[in-house]
Design an enzyme around this catalytic site. Structure first.
Site, PDB file in Angstrom:
ATOM      1  N   SER A 171       0.848  -1.189   0.000  1.00  0.00           N
ATOM      2  CA  SER A 171       0.000   0.000   0.000  1.00  0.00           C
ATOM      3  C   SER A 171       0.883   1.238   0.000  1.00  0.00           C
ATOM      4  O   SER A 171       1.725   1.382  -0.879  1.00  0.00           O
ATOM      5  CB  SER A 171      -0.959  -0.025   1.202  1.00  0.00           C
ATOM      6  OG  SER A 171      -1.893   1.041   1.116  1.00  0.00           O
ATOM      7  N   THR A 172       0.752   2.113   0.988  1.00  0.00           N
ATOM      8  CA  THR A 172       1.526   3.357   1.016  1.00  0.00           C
ATOM      9  C   THR A 172       3.026   3.068   0.973  1.00  0.00           C
ATOM     10  O   THR A 172       3.542   2.321   1.788  1.00  0.00           O
ATOM     11  CB  THR A 172       1.200   4.165   2.284  1.00  0.00           C
ATOM     12  OG1 THR A 172      -0.208   4.360   2.363  1.00  0.00           O
ATOM     13  CG2 THR A 172       1.905   5.507   2.264  1.00  0.00           C
ATOM     14  N   HIS A 198      -2.363  -1.163  -3.537  1.00  0.00           N
ATOM     15  CA  HIS A 198      -3.493  -0.252  -3.372  1.00  0.00           C
ATOM     16  C   HIS A 198      -3.253   0.978  -4.246  1.00  0.00           C
ATOM     17  O   HIS A 198      -2.391   1.810  -3.956  1.00  0.00           O
ATOM     18  CB  HIS A 198      -3.639   0.177  -1.911  1.00  0.00           C
ATOM     19  CG  HIS A 198      -3.996  -0.947  -0.992  1.00  0.00           C
ATOM     20  ND1 HIS A 198      -3.954  -0.815   0.373  1.00  0.00           N
ATOM     21  CD2 HIS A 198      -4.414  -2.213  -1.229  1.00  0.00           C
ATOM     22  CE1 HIS A 198      -4.325  -1.950   0.940  1.00  0.00           C
ATOM     23  NE2 HIS A 198      -4.604  -2.823  -0.024  1.00  0.00           N
ATOM     24  N   MET A 286      -0.475   1.065   5.327  1.00  0.00           N
ATOM     25  CA  MET A 286      -1.257   1.319   6.528  1.00  0.00           C
ATOM     26  C   MET A 286      -2.403   0.316   6.642  1.00  0.00           C
ATOM     27  O   MET A 286      -2.981  -0.094   5.640  1.00  0.00           O
ATOM     28  CB  MET A 286      -1.817   2.735   6.488  1.00  0.00           C
ATOM     29  CG  MET A 286      -2.605   3.129   7.724  1.00  0.00           C
ATOM     30  SD  MET A 286      -3.234   4.814   7.626  1.00  0.00           S
ATOM     31  CE  MET A 286      -4.047   4.952   9.220  1.00  0.00           C
ATOM     32  N   ASP A 289      -4.678  -5.003   5.930  1.00  0.00           N
ATOM     33  CA  ASP A 289      -4.881  -5.828   4.745  1.00  0.00           C
ATOM     34  C   ASP A 289      -3.678  -6.753   4.551  1.00  0.00           C
ATOM     35  O   ASP A 289      -2.533  -6.320   4.623  1.00  0.00           O
ATOM     36  CB  ASP A 289      -5.057  -4.933   3.511  1.00  0.00           C
ATOM     37  CG  ASP A 289      -5.555  -5.699   2.298  1.00  0.00           C
ATOM     38  OD1 ASP A 289      -6.047  -6.829   2.473  1.00  0.00           O
ATOM     39  OD2 ASP A 289      -5.473  -5.154   1.176  1.00  0.00           O
TER      40      ASP A 289
END
Length: 345
Positions: A171-172, A198, A286, A289
């Site tokens: 993600s991030t 993501h 973050m 998941d």
């Protein structure tokens, strides 16, 4: 948290500033019309986060980002749109922590966009000033259980002897981490690699193309019904990706953990398909998941790896998996790249 907002549009600056004022413990320290002004402010004030437009006159966001990363650790979130998605991908490769897609209709911003905007600010705030410079990765690796002392190459060779697929979730901070990993891949892969990052619809195609340029292995944006071959597959934005009967399946089931695509859907599906012949890697991001999917992979005899805190932009996803005892090994990013290269090569 002191934030600098950089955008050539007065209206956009006002929207961003008003949204930030709704968040606790956030102070809009200043605004700038272009990258040149932003650098002047950063040189004279302490700033914890920069929100910066991609396209601006005098000095654009990409050039300003390059200058920021040369001299300071201040994290940067890009304000982007589909019209400049290739530049946005380049910004992520250069070290931007994340990006926010600008709303299409500035007069009717949806609650979902506002929630996503607030979550991305919070995710970077969690890391704060310790956000890493590009390629600033530690070389240490540590096992979550007792290190047997076996040479990493031998261990990876034994692991690779029965691996039939690799799955990766991020993600991030993920785009930069994924580019580091694909650069470590060999000239050919013996097994398919499936990735969920993501990222909004429209940007994943450009990101797949960028990864494809960085490695000799074919990287493509996955399509529904695609037969699984020895390639790297990136899940398209706004779709979940699962595996069944040797083919890729895409669907638009409800968001999981507030996101679509979700890592858990891919991991759990791959666990059922490949069982003990699967390796999973959970990278920076973050939230939680990937934890449930890592549990399913371990339950089926697969092997799980998480990125360590020191090399994550945001340690949330790996930390949650580690705390839930579903991780076999914790490695820094460079070690993850080498291990995957050894496994698939």
């Amino acid at each position: 948290m002191k934030i600098l907002v950089v955008d050539d549009s007065v209206f956009m600056r006002k929207i961003i500033v008003d949204l930030l004022k709704e968040m606790p413990d956030v102070d809009v320290t200043g605004t700038a019309r272009n990258g040149k002004q932003a650098l002047e402010i950063l040189g004279s004030q302490t700033i914890d986060l920069v929100l910066m437009d991609v396209e601006m006159p005098v000095m654009g966001g990409l050039e300003a980002l390059k200058n920021i990363k040369k001299t300071m650790d201040t994290p940067v979130i890009m304000l982007s749109s589909l019209t400049n998605k290739e530049v946005t991908i380049e910004a992520l490769a250069l070290g931007a922590a994340d990006f926010v897609e600008k709303p299409v209709n500035l007069m009717a911003i949806q609650d979902e966009w506002i929630l996503d905007f607030h979550m991305k600010i919070k995710s970077v705030r969690a890391k704060g000033k310790t956000a890493l410079k590009i390629n600033d990765f530690s070389s240490s690796a540590q096992l979550t259980d007792n290190d047997s002392g076996v040479d990493d190459r031998i261990a990876s060779g034994l692991l690779a002897s029965h691996v039939r697929a690799v799955v990766i979730g991020a993600s991030t901070g993920g785009p930069r981490a994924l580019l580091t990993i694909v650069r470590s891949l060999p000239a050919a892969t013996k097994v398919p690699i499936f990735i969920v990052q993501h990222m909004p619809k429209g940007f994943t195609s450009s990101f797949a193309q960028r990864m494809d340029q960085e490695t000799s292995i074919t990287v493509c944006e996955a399509e529904d019904g695609m037969p699984v071959e020895r390639k790297v597959y990136l899940c398209p934005g706004d779709y979940h990706m699962t595996l069944k009967n040797g083919k890729i399946q895409l669907d638009q089931k409800p968001k999981l953990h507030g996101t679509r695509p979700a890592v858990d859907y891919l991991f759990s599906s791959a666990a059922s398909t490949y069982r003990r012949n699967l390796v999973a890697v959970l990278l920076t991001g973050m939230g939680k998941d990937g934890t449930a999917g890592m549990h399913d992979i371990q339950a089926n005899g697969g092997y799980t790896i998480a990125q360590n805190k020191e090399t994550c932009v945001v340690f949330g996803m790996p930390r949650n998996a580690i705390e839930n005892h579903v991780v076999n090994e914790v490695l820094d990013l460079n070690s993850i790249g080498r291990k995957i290269g050894q496994i698939v090569g």
